[in-house]
Design a protein around this motif. Structure first.
Motif, PDB file in Angstrom:
ATOM      1  N   GLY A  14      42.024  44.558  47.083  1.00 13.94           N
ATOM      2  CA  GLY A  14      41.924  45.145  45.943  1.00 13.94           C
ATOM      3  C   GLY A  14      41.881  44.207  44.847  1.00 13.94           C
ATOM      4  N   GLN A  15      41.530  44.217  43.629  1.00 19.79           N
ATOM      5  CA  GLN A  15      41.376  43.433  42.583  1.00 19.79           C
ATOM      6  C   GLN A  15      42.536  43.183  41.614  1.00 19.79           C
ATOM      7  OE1 GLN A  15      38.303  44.318  39.659  1.00 19.79           O
ATOM      8  NE2 GLN A  15      38.829  42.651  38.326  1.00 19.79           N
ATOM      9  N   GLY A  16      43.449  44.286  41.521  1.00 15.28           N
ATOM     10  CA  GLY A  16      44.542  44.345  40.759  1.00 15.28           C
ATOM     11  C   GLY A  16      44.054  44.123  39.168  1.00 15.28           C
ATOM     12  N   SER A  17      43.162  44.999  38.796  1.00 13.08           N
ATOM     13  CA  SER A  17      42.441  44.838  37.328  1.00 13.08           C
ATOM     14  C   SER A  17      43.245  44.673  36.226  1.00 13.08           C
ATOM     15  CB  SER A  17      41.405  45.967  37.181  1.00 13.08           C
ATOM     16  OG  SER A  17      41.899  47.024  37.402  1.00 13.08           O
ATOM     17  N   ARG A  18      44.681  45.258  36.389  1.00  9.68           N
ATOM     18  CA  ARG A  18      45.523  45.282  35.490  1.00  9.68           C
ATOM     19  C   ARG A  18      46.332  44.068  35.202  1.00  9.68           C
ATOM     20  NH1 ARG A  18      49.354  49.626  37.023  1.00  9.68           N
ATOM     21  NH2 ARG A  18      49.040  49.058  38.774  1.00  9.68           N
ATOM     22  N   LEU A  19      45.872  43.165  35.990  1.00  5.17           N
ATOM     23  CA  LEU A  19      46.604  41.697  35.740  1.00  5.17           C
ATOM     24  C   LEU A  19      45.356  40.847  35.116  1.00  5.17           C
ATOM     25  CD1 LEU A  19      48.114  40.745  39.006  1.00  5.17           C
ATOM     26  CD2 LEU A  19      49.245  41.165  37.099  1.00  5.17           C
ATOM     27  N   GLY A  20      44.321  41.511  34.573  1.00  4.66           N
ATOM     28  CA  GLY A  20      43.376  40.791  33.650  1.00  4.66           C
ATOM     29  C   GLY A  20      42.753  39.538  34.148  1.00  4.66           C
ATOM     30  N   VAL A  21      42.777  38.585  33.500  1.00  2.00           N
ATOM     31  CA  VAL A  21      42.068  37.132  33.930  1.00  2.00           C
ATOM     32  C   VAL A  21      42.661  36.703  34.976  1.00  2.00           C
ATOM     33  CG1 VAL A  21      40.913  36.917  31.598  1.00  2.00           C
ATOM     34  CG2 VAL A  21      43.206  36.036  31.889  1.00  2.00           C
ATOM     35  N   LEU A  22      43.916  36.891  35.311  1.00  2.00           N
ATOM     36  CA  LEU A  22      44.576  36.378  36.589  1.00  2.00           C
ATOM     37  C   LEU A  22      43.855  36.709  37.697  1.00  2.00           C
ATOM     38  CD1 LEU A  22      48.508  36.521  35.917  1.00  2.00           C
ATOM     39  CD2 LEU A  22      46.723  34.836  35.341  1.00  2.00           C
ATOM     40  N   THR A  23      43.417  37.817  37.828  1.00  4.38           N
ATOM     41  CA  THR A  23      42.543  38.339  38.941  1.00  4.38           C
ATOM     42  C   THR A  23      41.104  38.275  38.730  1.00  4.38           C
ATOM     43  OG1 THR A  23      42.894  40.552  38.491  1.00  4.38           O
ATOM     44  CG2 THR A  23      44.402  39.682  39.994  1.00  4.38           C
ATOM     45  N   SER A  24      40.348  37.759  37.798  1.00  5.67           N
ATOM     46  CA  SER A  24      39.099  37.597  37.673  1.00  5.67           C
ATOM     47  C   SER A  24      38.318  36.945  38.667  1.00  5.67           C
ATOM     48  CB  SER A  24      38.721  37.113  36.380  1.00  5.67           C
ATOM     49  OG  SER A  24      39.215  35.600  36.063  1.00  5.67           O
ATOM     50  N   LYS A  25      38.985  35.997  39.315  1.00 10.55           N
ATOM     51  CA  LYS A  25      38.490  35.048  40.320  1.00 10.55           C
ATOM     52  C   LYS A  25      39.248  34.893  41.553  1.00 10.55           C
ATOM     53  CE  LYS A  25      34.910  33.483  38.604  1.00 10.55           C
ATOM     54  NZ  LYS A  25      34.906  32.302  37.563  1.00 10.55           N
ATOM     55  N   VAL A  26      40.153  35.781  41.693  1.00 10.67           N
ATOM     56  CA  VAL A  26      41.103  35.713  42.922  1.00 10.67           C
ATOM     57  C   VAL A  26      41.429  37.118  43.041  1.00 10.67           C
ATOM     58  CG1 VAL A  26      41.801  33.441  42.902  1.00 10.67           C
ATOM     59  CG2 VAL A  26      43.252  35.024  41.951  1.00 10.67           C
ATOM     60  N   ALA A  27      41.600  37.578  44.390  1.00  5.61           N
ATOM     61  CA  ALA A  27      42.297  39.144  44.647  1.00  5.61           C
ATOM     62  C   ALA A  27      43.620  38.908  44.383  1.00  5.61           C
ATOM     63  CB  ALA A  27      41.902  39.176  46.259  1.00  5.61           C
ATOM     64  N   LYS A  28      44.407  39.775  44.125  1.00  6.04           N
ATOM     65  CA  LYS A  28      45.710  40.262  43.453  1.00  6.04           C
ATOM     66  C   LYS A  28      46.774  39.424  44.641  1.00  6.04           C
ATOM     67  CE  LYS A  28      48.804  44.043  42.431  1.00  6.04           C
ATOM     68  NZ  LYS A  28      48.823  45.241  42.016  1.00  6.04           N
ATOM     69  N   PRO A  29      46.688  39.662  45.874  1.00  6.66           N
ATOM     70  CA  PRO A  29      47.423  39.198  46.578  1.00  6.66           C
ATOM     71  C   PRO A  29      47.466  37.528  46.458  1.00  6.66           C
ATOM     72  CG  PRO A  29      46.238  40.900  47.797  1.00  6.66           C
ATOM     73  CD  PRO A  29      45.641  40.528  46.487  1.00  6.66           C
ATOM     74  N   ALA A  30      46.516  37.042  46.233  1.00 10.26           N
ATOM     75  CA  ALA A  30      46.368  35.580  46.117  1.00 10.26           C
ATOM     76  C   ALA A  30      46.812  34.975  44.789  1.00 10.26           C
ATOM     77  CB  ALA A  30      44.824  35.249  46.312  1.00 10.26           C
ATOM     78  N   VAL A  31      47.377  35.936  43.980  1.00  6.54           N
ATOM     79  CA  VAL A  31      47.716  35.294  42.688  1.00  6.54           C
ATOM     80  C   VAL A  31      48.985  34.668  42.978  1.00  6.54           C
ATOM     81  CG1 VAL A  31      48.769  36.069  40.439  1.00  6.54           C
ATOM     82  CG2 VAL A  31      46.646  37.102  41.400  1.00  6.54           C
ATOM     83  N   ALA A  32      49.440  33.485  42.247  1.00  8.69           N
ATOM     84  CA  ALA A  32      50.750  32.585  42.377  1.00  8.69           C
ATOM     85  C   ALA A  32      52.052  33.273  41.944  1.00  8.69           C
ATOM     86  CB  ALA A  32      50.562  31.406  41.643  1.00  8.69           C
ATOM     87  N   PHE A  33      52.944  33.186  42.422  1.00  5.25           N
ATOM     88  CA  PHE A  33      54.302  33.812  42.185  1.00  5.25           C
ATOM     89  C   PHE A  33      55.331  33.034  42.612  1.00  5.25           C
ATOM     90  CE2 PHE A  33      57.870  36.468  42.827  1.00  5.25           C
ATOM     91  CZ  PHE A  33      57.866  37.591  41.647  1.00  5.25           C
ATOM     92  N   GLY A  34      56.304  32.821  41.428  1.00  6.16           N
ATOM     93  CA  GLY A  34      57.459  32.344  41.666  1.00  6.16           C
ATOM     94  C   GLY A  34      57.533  30.684  41.898  1.00  6.16           C
ATOM     95  N   GLY A  35      56.605  30.251  41.171  1.00  5.69           N
ATOM     96  CA  GLY A  35      56.396  28.598  41.363  1.00  5.69           C
ATOM     97  C   GLY A  35      55.567  28.177  42.269  1.00  5.69           C
ATOM     98  N   LYS A  36      55.815  28.288  43.697  1.00  6.87           N
ATOM     99  CA  LYS A  36      54.667  27.780  44.779  1.00  6.87           C
ATOM    100  C   LYS A  36      54.136  28.908  45.596  1.00  6.87           C
ATOM    101  CE  LYS A  36      57.008  25.926  48.259  1.00  6.87           C
ATOM    102  NZ  LYS A  36      57.791  24.941  49.254  1.00  6.87           N
TER     103      LYS A  36
END
Lengths: 423, 372
Positions: A14-36
């Motif tokens: 999924g894209q996870g479109s509600r994360l806006g520009v954070l997911t314009s180039k990556v799928a939501k599961p690949a978004v960074a979280f918690g520093g590393k």
């Protein structure tokens, strides 16, 4: 002969479109979280920590970052001769080729993958939640009840129950009914989107319903199994579980990590969260640095002041900078004298000197107020912000911006500034 | 690459005092996130040396754990790989490694079964970056039998604990003295050598016949006039950690921006085994000045001019000054530490005070640790 008791199928397309520009180039599961980390690290680590060593990851939207992150699964010990992690994108068939049109449709298109492991049970996961869960305990529950389908549920406050898929159970936790986002909920047990199926039940259901457009677990497969009279059970989970589907919940979940004793503790010895880390060196704090209530990743250099923030790896925070209540992802460079308030800054962003983010009055975002709200400043990955500009609240910036894009060196609250070019 | 690698990692050294009781020197943690042997292994990997043997002997548990997989340094598994050789009892041999040459002799089969024409031998207790391809080119260029990497040391270095050498204008080594009482030159051997594999086998076999066991004494010094032994001078950062002062100094060097830039930012990278630790956490009360902090640490106190290794906990109102805190140390509240090296896995009781006066103090405190 190959035989795995339980295999996992992780929905990460999924894209996870509600994360806006954070997911314009990556799928939501690949978004960074918690520093590393990246969001997918949590379900993947749960799998290996629960003894599930065969995981199919279903990808579709912008999979590059996800593919390079997962690789052959070395960080999670999922590089196995038999099983391990396999990335499963949609593929062309001799007839009826299609994208993954729904959650269950994606699983249906990979029946052969699952069949090859000859499993007893299949665990269905989604790649967009932050939690630690022992799937083995859930499997024990599933077996003890002789269930055909077990759905992980979580008690939510009654007044919020109408936002979720709600399970109604009898005293033995057998599901008697369910309702999707009910106006008047009859129970507060919300489905977490985590299912254990008996392989036979799942296969039969998927084959029977193959022609259903946009085949979905919650909308089609679970109701089908229920109507057929299969025993469905609800497994109650009471630990930390956070959906990070919106920018504000994503920001909150990050901020919860910096509490003195966080509810979601990354420092536990026996349930490690694994990730692919590229940057090894320690972090450096200069003579004038201040760090308070922060978590900070490897290889970061801090010359300024950082309060209440989550900072990734390989970040440089220049002299005289003040960062508050922000999320700064890997390899961001912040020039000297900046002031950063309540911002989410994605990877590889370059911020010039003397920039002020998150200043001025509140104003609703003019393009997507349902995405950009809570006063956050969101900066997409590989963006550039020129020297000495100020940016208001509920704003979004993406791409290489120059001084010409900021009238009077100011982007007012609620404005959207998206340029095509990136660093 | 036309060379295979040998890392000599067997040694112990009284100059490391208590620090070497627990582990081989090559397994000493360095610069927050690394172990000393990572530098040599990364240099080999970055120079495309794909087949590397590590000879270990003294207290190698910690080192073996670190060398758990060839993956961490990107060595192959089929086309080469990482081999760890400890002494083994055989029909013909029941000795420990009696010296560096003996270590090679006891593993001569490995050397014979390789096909690469050259061998790079390096010690695992030095912190440096080096492209061994350039060294090999130089070796071939000079038509040398053996090339020894060396470096002019700054005044004030304790030269006497190294091998020192003199050379002629063509860089051919004319004099070589191991740990001289009084050094005649400030050029020291870095413990890195290139030699043709067949030559090495031949010389080692000769050593075995004559019951000689030391590479430096029985090969370098003994063959100095007979063979063409050349020096390859380096000017870049290079430091041996095998004494308490040098170990402390090396870690402190990483507080200098140019050293950090050289090792952490410039190509190529140094690799290490990944520990899967969470990011470092700074609670209110943390105050960090000019220090390196590694992943997995939780800091509640003041840290100044120090290097804190992985997974350490620093309690409330603590003050850590000019110190090196190794891995997984727990420091209770209200503790004051200055000019110390705190051994890994130490547990320091609340309210303690450790100060190194007139030198670096090594702190070994094994108290019960109660963790939540």
């Amino acid at each position: 002969m190959i035989k795995k008791e339980m295999i996992a199928m992780l929905l990460a397309g999924g894209q996870g479109s509600r994360l806006g520009v954070l997911t314009s180039k990556v799928a939501k599961p690949a978004v960074a979280f918690g520093g590393k980390y990246r969001i997918i690290d949590f379900p993947l680590s749960n799998c290996i920590n629960s003894g599930v060593d065969t995981v199919g990851v279903l990808t579709q939207y912008q999979p590059l970052r996800l593919n390079t992150h997962i690789g052959i699964g070395i960080p999670w010990d999922l590089d196995r001769n038999i099983g391990g992690v396999t990335v499963l994108p949609p593929y062309e068939k001799s007839a009826n080729s299609e994208w993954y049109t729904g959650t269950a449709n994606a699983i249906f298109q990979n029946l052969d993958y699952m069949e090859s492991f000859n499993p007893e049970y299949v665990l269905i996961l989604s790649g967009d939640h932050i939690y630690k869960m022992d799937y083995e305990v859930m499997l024990d529950f599933h077996k003890a009840n002789e269930a055909e389908v077990t759905i992980a549920v979580m008690p939510v406050p009654m007044e919020e129950a109408s936002r979720f898929g709600i399970m109604i159970t009898d005293e033995n936790r057998r599901i008697t009914d369910f309702e999707e986002k009910p106006e008047h909920p009859r129970s507060n047990l919300a489905s977490m989107g985590i299912y254990i199926f008996n392989w036979k039940t799942l296969k039969e259901a998927l084959l029977t319903m193959a022609d259903q457009p946009a085949l979905d677990f919650g909308k089609h497969v679970i109701p089908y199994c229920h109507e057929k009279g299969a025993p469905l059970y609800a497994y109650e989970f009471n630990g930390y579980w956070k959906d990070v589907g919106t920018l504000s919940s994503y920001w909150e979940a990050n901020m919860e990590l910096i509490d003195i004793v966080p509810e979601f503790n990354l420092y536990e010895e026996y349930w490690k969260i694994y990730t692919k880390s590229d940057i090894l060196p320690p972090q450096y704090m200069s003579w004038d640095s201040v760090v308070s209530r922060c978590i900070i990743g490897e290889g970061t250099n801090i010359y300024g002041k950082v309060y209440n923030s989550v900072v990734g790896c390989g970040v440089t925070i220049g002299e005289g900078v003040v960062v508050r209540d922000s999320i700064i992802m890997n390899n961001v460079v912040i020039g000297a004298g900046c002031e950063i308030n309540k911002a989410i800054i994605a990877e590889n962003v370059l911020i010039g000197k003397g920039v002020k983010l998150g200043v001025g009055d509140e104003a609703e975002n003019d393009t997507a107020p349902h995405i950009y709200n809570h006063g956050l400043v969101t900066v997409g990955e590989k963006s550039v912000i020129p020297d000495n500009v100020s940016v208001g609240k509920n704003t979004v910036i993406a791409g290489v911006t120059t001084a010409a894009d900021y009238a009077d060196a100011y982007l007012a609250s609620g404005k959207t500034l998206i340029k095509a070019e990136e660093r | 690459m036309r060379a295979i690698g040998i890392v000599l990692a067997g040694g112990n050294n009284h100059r490391m005092k208590e620090l070497s009781q627990k582990r081989a020197i090559c397994a000493m943690p360095v610069a927050g996130s690394y172990r000393s042997i990572d530098f040599t292994l990364s240099n080999m990997s970055n120079s495309h040396i794909q087949k590397v043997a590590v000879f270990t002997q003294y207290n190698s548990r910690s080192l073996n754990e670190h060398l758990s997989s060839s993956k961490w340094w990107d060595f192959g598994r089929k086309q080469g790989g990482l081999y760890v050789f400890t002494p083994a009892v055989t029909v013909n041999n029941s000795n420990w490694y009696r010296g560096t040459a003996d270590a090679i002799a006891q593993n001569l089969t490995w050397l014979k079964n390789s096909h690469e024409p050259y061998v790079v031998i390096a010690s695992g207790d030095c912190v440096y970056k080096m492209d061994f391809n350039k060294l090999l080119e130089y070796h071939i260029d000079k038509k040398a039998d053996i090339t020894v990497v060396c470096r002019d040391m700054e005044p004030g270095t304790e030269i006497e604990r190294f091998g020192t050498m003199k050379m002629n204008e063509e860089y051919r080594i004319t004099e070589f003295e191991e740990k001289p009482l009084q050094a005649k030159s400030n050029t020291v051997s870095c413990g890195i050598y290139v030699i043709r594999r067949r030559n090495l086998i031949e010389m080692i076999e000769k050593c075995v016949e004559e019951e000689r066991y030391d590479f430096v004494r029985d090969i370098l010094i003994r063959y100095k006039d007979m063979k063409r032994i050349y020096a390859y001078k380096i000017k870049e950062y290079w430091r041996n950690i095998a004494s308490v002062e040098d170990y402390y100094g090396t870690n402190m060097d990483f507080l200098k921006p140019e050293v950090r830039d050289y090792f952490f930012k410039q190509y190529p990278d140094i690799y290490s085994k990944v520990d899967d630790l969470p990011p470092a956490k700074y609670n209110p009360g943390a105050d960090i000045r000019n220090s390196l902090i590694s992943s997995g640490c939780i800091v509640n106190g003041v840290v100044e001019n120090s290097v804190i290794f992985k997974k350490s906990y620093i309690g409330n109102n603590c003050v850590i000054k000019n110190s090196v805190i190794l891995n997984d140390v727990y420091i209770g509240d209200n503790t004051y530490i200055e000019n110390c090296i705190v051994e890994s896995r130490d547990t320091i009781r609340a309210g303690s005070r450790f100060v190194g006066e007139g030198g670096i103090r090594i702190v070994v405190e094994k108290n019960e640790r109660y963790v939540m």
